[in-house]
Design an enzyme around this catalytic site. Sequence first.
Site, PDB file in Angstrom:
ATOM      1  N   HIS A  95       0.842  -1.198   0.000  1.00 58.17           N
ATOM      2  CA  HIS A  95       0.000   0.000   0.000  1.00 58.17           C
ATOM      3  C   HIS A  95       0.878   1.250   0.000  1.00 58.17           C
ATOM      4  O   HIS A  95       1.959   1.255   0.585  1.00 58.17           O
ATOM      5  CB  HIS A  95      -0.885   0.044   1.240  1.00 58.17           C
ATOM      6  N   GLU A 111      -1.240  -0.462   8.334  1.00 58.40           N
ATOM      7  CA  GLU A 111      -2.202  -1.371   8.942  1.00 58.40           C
ATOM      8  C   GLU A 111      -1.535  -2.224  10.010  1.00 58.40           C
ATOM      9  O   GLU A 111      -0.301  -2.234  10.136  1.00 58.40           O
ATOM     10  CB  GLU A 111      -2.845  -2.258   7.867  1.00 58.40           C
ATOM     11  N   HIS A 168       3.363  -7.461   1.649  1.00 54.17           N
ATOM     12  CA  HIS A 168       2.746  -8.400   2.593  1.00 54.17           C
ATOM     13  C   HIS A 168       1.642  -9.220   1.937  1.00 54.17           C
ATOM     14  O   HIS A 168       1.140  -8.870   0.872  1.00 54.17           O
ATOM     15  CB  HIS A 168       2.153  -7.642   3.789  1.00 54.17           C
ATOM     16  N   ARG A 188      -1.139  -4.614  -6.352  1.00 57.56           N
ATOM     17  CA  ARG A 188      -0.914  -6.053  -6.365  1.00 57.56           C
ATOM     18  C   ARG A 188       0.402  -6.371  -7.088  1.00 57.56           C
ATOM     19  O   ARG A 188       0.591  -5.964  -8.236  1.00 57.56           O
ATOM     20  CB  ARG A 188      -2.109  -6.702  -7.093  1.00 57.56           C
TER      21      ARG A 188
HETATM   22 ZN    ZN Z   1      -2.830  -4.888   3.251  1.00 53.15          ZN
END
Ligand code: ZN
Length: 309
Positions: A95, A111, A168, A188
């Site tokens: 991200h 996150e 991740h 992605r």
């Molecule tokens: Zn994530």
Amino acid sequence: MSVIFLKPQFKYRIWGGNKLKEDYYSIAPDKTGEAWLISGHQNGSTEIINGQYRGSLLKDFYLTNPNLFNDENKDQFPLLVKLIDAADNLSVQVHPDDKMALEYHSLGKTECWYIISATDEAEIIYGHNALTKEDFITKVKNKDWENLLRRRKVKAGDFYYLPAGMVHAINKGVVILEVQQSADLTFRLYDYERIDKDGKKRELHLAEAIAATTFPQQEYHFQKASKKINSNLITTLTDAKYFKVEKWDLKEQIKTENNHYTLMVFLEGSGTINNEYYQKGDACIVLSDAKEIEIIPEEKTLLISANSK
Ligand code: ZN
């Protein structure tokens, strides 16, 4: 009205399973990959289901009642809390940070994950082994995922902090509670060459993913700090840039200050919070007009709380 409860938003995902339905929400559809529990995000704001504000969307309620959110003065509800059930591997992804996300009119996405359950062999992908961007690009081109990606075995109760820029993935067999910045922006990197039922691969975003990734991998060690209050235990899981996350193991009544406003998800147990009934799977916000949080468990309770910063 000091506590608002929110209605989960269930999201179908190709990799989703039935654990959220079996363990928390009997009404959840099959293959629910994500349940957004506390969200003010435009792609799925959760709705208040109790009291005088019943029916309001958190997205709007946050903006029209700053006094109930400690006047923190942000232009959108800053956090998103969800449960994720990975019955299959999620794509390997990254991200952007706030700066890069601006181009997409989004917040960045830092996150963190609290592992609720994991099968014996379950793993996550947590970072990469490339020393430089060039090395990373070479390994991506050569599809050398074995050497590029860092894998870790996980078990229930583990906690991981994932800043924006960290490659991740959640792999098969893991159920997590995620606290994140309120963003829905994912690049992605690798999707295991999977094809869907129409023979199509999901889109990759290689250039964006490489631009978003941090080199070299940084390490995140956080000393968990616990405080015991009678027979209750409160553990700080992270206290970083965007959020503070704590785990509460409660066996008896507890009364603490509510300094800001506090997001809570009840993973086990039942009882009352500021005189409102809660049970396993419930999500609420203790608004900042409540100066105290008082929880009286009827059953041993495990909850995760989050405060924005
Ligand atoms: Zn994530």
